[in-house]
Design a protein around this motif. Sequence first.
Motif, PDB file in Angstrom:
ATOM      1  N   SER A  59      25.420   3.770 -22.960  1.00 30.01           N
ATOM      2  CA  SER A  59      26.321   4.862 -22.590  1.00 30.01           C
ATOM      3  C   SER A  59      25.537   6.130 -22.235  1.00 30.01           C
ATOM      4  O   SER A  59      25.856   6.812 -21.255  1.00 30.01           O
ATOM      5  CB  SER A  59      27.293   5.142 -23.737  1.00 30.01           C
ATOM      6  OG  SER A  59      28.080   6.268 -23.456  1.00 30.01           O
ATOM      7  N   GLU A 110      32.454  17.442 -17.555  1.00 27.98           N
ATOM      8  CA  GLU A 110      31.960  16.242 -18.235  1.00 27.98           C
ATOM      9  C   GLU A 110      30.441  16.153 -18.161  1.00 27.98           C
ATOM     10  O   GLU A 110      29.792  15.675 -19.099  1.00 27.98           O
ATOM     11  CB  GLU A 110      32.594  14.976 -17.662  1.00 27.98           C
ATOM     12  CG  GLU A 110      32.135  14.664 -16.247  1.00 27.98           C
ATOM     13  CD  GLU A 110      32.894  13.525 -15.601  1.00 27.98           C
ATOM     14  OE1 GLU A 110      32.253  12.497 -15.337  1.00 27.98           O
ATOM     15  OE2 GLU A 110      34.094  13.677 -15.352  1.00 27.98           O
ATOM     16  N   HIS A 111      29.848  16.622 -17.062  1.00 24.14           N
ATOM     17  CA  HIS A 111      28.386  16.588 -16.936  1.00 24.14           C
ATOM     18  C   HIS A 111      27.738  17.643 -17.828  1.00 24.14           C
ATOM     19  O   HIS A 111      26.686  17.393 -18.426  1.00 24.14           O
ATOM     20  CB  HIS A 111      27.958  16.773 -15.486  1.00 24.14           C
ATOM     21  CG  HIS A 111      28.356  15.650 -14.595  1.00 24.14           C
ATOM     22  ND1 HIS A 111      28.066  14.337 -14.869  1.00 24.14           N
ATOM     23  CD2 HIS A 111      29.048  15.647 -13.432  1.00 24.14           C
ATOM     24  CE1 HIS A 111      28.551  13.569 -13.913  1.00 24.14           C
ATOM     25  NE2 HIS A 111      29.157  14.340 -13.032  1.00 24.14           N
ATOM     26  N   ASP A 119      24.554   9.412 -14.084  1.00 23.99           N
ATOM     27  CA  ASP A 119      25.611  10.159 -13.398  1.00 23.99           C
ATOM     28  C   ASP A 119      25.221  11.619 -13.201  1.00 23.99           C
ATOM     29  O   ASP A 119      25.451  12.201 -12.140  1.00 23.99           O
ATOM     30  CB  ASP A 119      26.930  10.087 -14.181  1.00 23.99           C
ATOM     31  CG  ASP A 119      27.563   8.711 -14.148  1.00 23.99           C
ATOM     32  OD1 ASP A 119      27.149   7.864 -13.323  1.00 23.99           O
ATOM     33  OD2 ASP A 119      28.490   8.480 -14.965  1.00 23.99           O
ATOM     34  N   PHE A 120      24.627  12.218 -14.229  1.00 24.00           N
ATOM     35  CA  PHE A 120      24.197  13.616 -14.149  1.00 24.00           C
ATOM     36  C   PHE A 120      23.152  13.800 -13.054  1.00 24.00           C
ATOM     37  O   PHE A 120      23.249  14.716 -12.232  1.00 24.00           O
ATOM     38  CB  PHE A 120      23.641  14.072 -15.502  1.00 24.00           C
ATOM     39  CG  PHE A 120      23.268  15.522 -15.548  1.00 24.00           C
ATOM     40  CD1 PHE A 120      24.185  16.469 -15.961  1.00 24.00           C
ATOM     41  CD2 PHE A 120      22.000  15.948 -15.176  1.00 24.00           C
ATOM     42  CE1 PHE A 120      23.853  17.823 -15.998  1.00 24.00           C
ATOM     43  CE2 PHE A 120      21.653  17.286 -15.205  1.00 24.00           C
ATOM     44  CZ  PHE A 120      22.584  18.233 -15.624  1.00 24.00           C
ATOM     45  N   LYS A 174      25.438   8.123 -18.645  1.00 24.66           N
ATOM     46  CA  LYS A 174      25.714   9.557 -18.515  1.00 24.66           C
ATOM     47  C   LYS A 174      24.550  10.274 -17.821  1.00 24.66           C
ATOM     48  O   LYS A 174      24.754  11.136 -16.971  1.00 24.66           O
ATOM     49  CB  LYS A 174      25.958  10.179 -19.889  1.00 24.66           C
ATOM     50  CG  LYS A 174      27.311   9.885 -20.490  1.00 24.66           C
ATOM     51  CD  LYS A 174      27.405  10.493 -21.886  1.00 24.66           C
ATOM     52  CE  LYS A 174      28.748  10.378 -22.526  1.00 24.66           C
ATOM     53  NZ  LYS A 174      29.312   9.062 -22.648  1.00 24.66           N
ATOM     54  N   ALA A 202      27.961  16.255 -21.279  1.00 22.36           N
ATOM     55  CA  ALA A 202      27.005  15.150 -21.441  1.00 22.36           C
ATOM     56  C   ALA A 202      25.591  15.682 -21.675  1.00 22.36           C
ATOM     57  O   ALA A 202      24.877  15.187 -22.557  1.00 22.36           O
ATOM     58  CB  ALA A 202      27.036  14.236 -20.221  1.00 22.36           C
TER      59      ALA A 202
END
Length: 135
Positions: free
Chosen positions: A109, A79-80, A116-117, A113, A83
Amino acid sequence: MNDRSVMTALFVKSHQRLDAARILCTEGHYEDSINRAYYAMYLAALALLHRKGVETKTHAGLISAIGSEYVKTGELAREHGRALNLVEELREEVDYTICRNIMREEVVSVIAKATDFVVCAERICAENHMDERPS
């Protein structure tokens, strides 16, 4: 600069870009916010690649190297990796076209992302640093 201080400097700059992305979003500058969010991810990705001694010359090369060095090995969640790729594509779109209309929700959003990354990249680099400490 030693390896650790290079990574630290990259993460400091990465957090500055995240802060700028949040401020720009609040002020309604959505395209610029996406640009800053991408560069926060870019700098964190540079730190990850620096950790493994990998250098790249292009944004596409950086994304490819993150995929091969981290996503394929399982060190970084898919997911990273996705992203990073998606936010870079969106950044190019908003930086180089006049037709894209960006909504606040999309920017929020993207910033999530990017955050989080960056946090995940810092965690990976910190774990590596912890492993290097003498017993």
